[in-house]
Design a protein around this motif. Sequence first.
Motif, PDB file in Angstrom:
ATOM      1  N   ALA A  30       0.826  -1.209   0.000  1.00  0.00           N
ATOM      2  CA  ALA A  30       0.000   0.000   0.000  1.00  0.00           C
ATOM      3  C   ALA A  30       0.858   1.256   0.000  1.00  0.00           C
ATOM      4  CB  ALA A  30      -0.931  -0.006   1.213  1.00  0.00           C
ATOM      5  N   ARG A  33       2.315   1.945  -3.371  1.00  0.00           N
ATOM      6  CA  ARG A  33       1.322   2.529  -4.273  1.00  0.00           C
ATOM      7  C   ARG A  33       1.083   4.007  -3.951  1.00  0.00           C
ATOM      8  NH1 ARG A  33      -1.993  -1.315  -6.919  1.00  0.00           N
ATOM      9  NH2 ARG A  33      -2.974   0.517  -7.889  1.00  0.00           N
ATOM     10  N   TYR A  73      -5.654  -0.104  -1.177  1.00  0.00           N
ATOM     11  CA  TYR A  73      -4.481  -0.800  -1.716  1.00  0.00           C
ATOM     12  C   TYR A  73      -4.096  -1.982  -0.822  1.00  0.00           C
ATOM     13  CZ  TYR A  73      -3.692   3.182  -4.877  1.00  0.00           C
ATOM     14  OH  TYR A  73      -3.805   4.142  -5.849  1.00  0.00           O
ATOM     15  N   GLU A  76      -6.347  -4.875  -1.297  1.00  0.00           N
ATOM     16  CA  GLU A  76      -6.137  -5.500  -2.601  1.00  0.00           C
ATOM     17  C   GLU A  76      -5.173  -6.680  -2.479  1.00  0.00           C
ATOM     18  OE1 GLU A  76      -3.897  -4.235  -6.733  1.00  0.00           O
ATOM     19  OE2 GLU A  76      -5.067  -2.701  -5.673  1.00  0.00           O
TER      20      GLU A  76
END
Length: 224
Positions: A30, A33, A73, A76
């Motif tokens: 995360a 990102r 994120y 995910e």
Amino acid sequence: MEKSYKILLFDLDGTLSDPKIGITKSVQFALARMGIKEENLDHLEPFIGPPLQQSFSDFYKFNDTQTQTAITYYRERFSDVGMYENTLYEHIPELLEELRESGFKLVVATSKPTVFAEQILKYFNIHHHFDRIVGSNLDGTRTAKTEIIQYILHQYSNPPKEDFIMIGDRKHDIIGAHNTGIDSIGVTYGYGSLDEITTAAPTFIAESVLELQKYLLINASIKV
């Protein structure tokens, strides 16, 4: 003083299982990102236990929008592989089985979203030991441990608070227990330091799963 607990609330991360790899790698993903590089997973251990909303805000000063983006994120990766990068602590399956057979009601009380907690417990094949599995909501509500414990208390038909005890490895577990008027056990084999646990002032401190087992089965005799 002899106790007579009947309903045992267990934190998940750092208490029943060691989720370090899955959580820290998902946080690392995360952050990447979000444009932040963190190569040392040890630096991300503080994310184990508290709500993600709190941790991203506290440790990286994310605003609300950034925090929600980072959580998206995180999930995910976590929902795909992270939740399975996880191991049960030694003796946990035997502890849960013995407690349930002794007549205790077992409940999971975690800040992790309920849907993920359910999948993890099924993955480890220990879900059947629990009377209830209570976590946070995916929309970011009911993340504080105080809210989670209070929700659990309301699910039972007004038993005395002396029947309940919260078991966890971080100060948030102990504080949540204090705030809702129930006893607590701080375990030091997880991710909270002895200083953190001691400062939070639990009813009892267990340094191992076996010490936890001894306290619950011998010192806290159940009356059913």
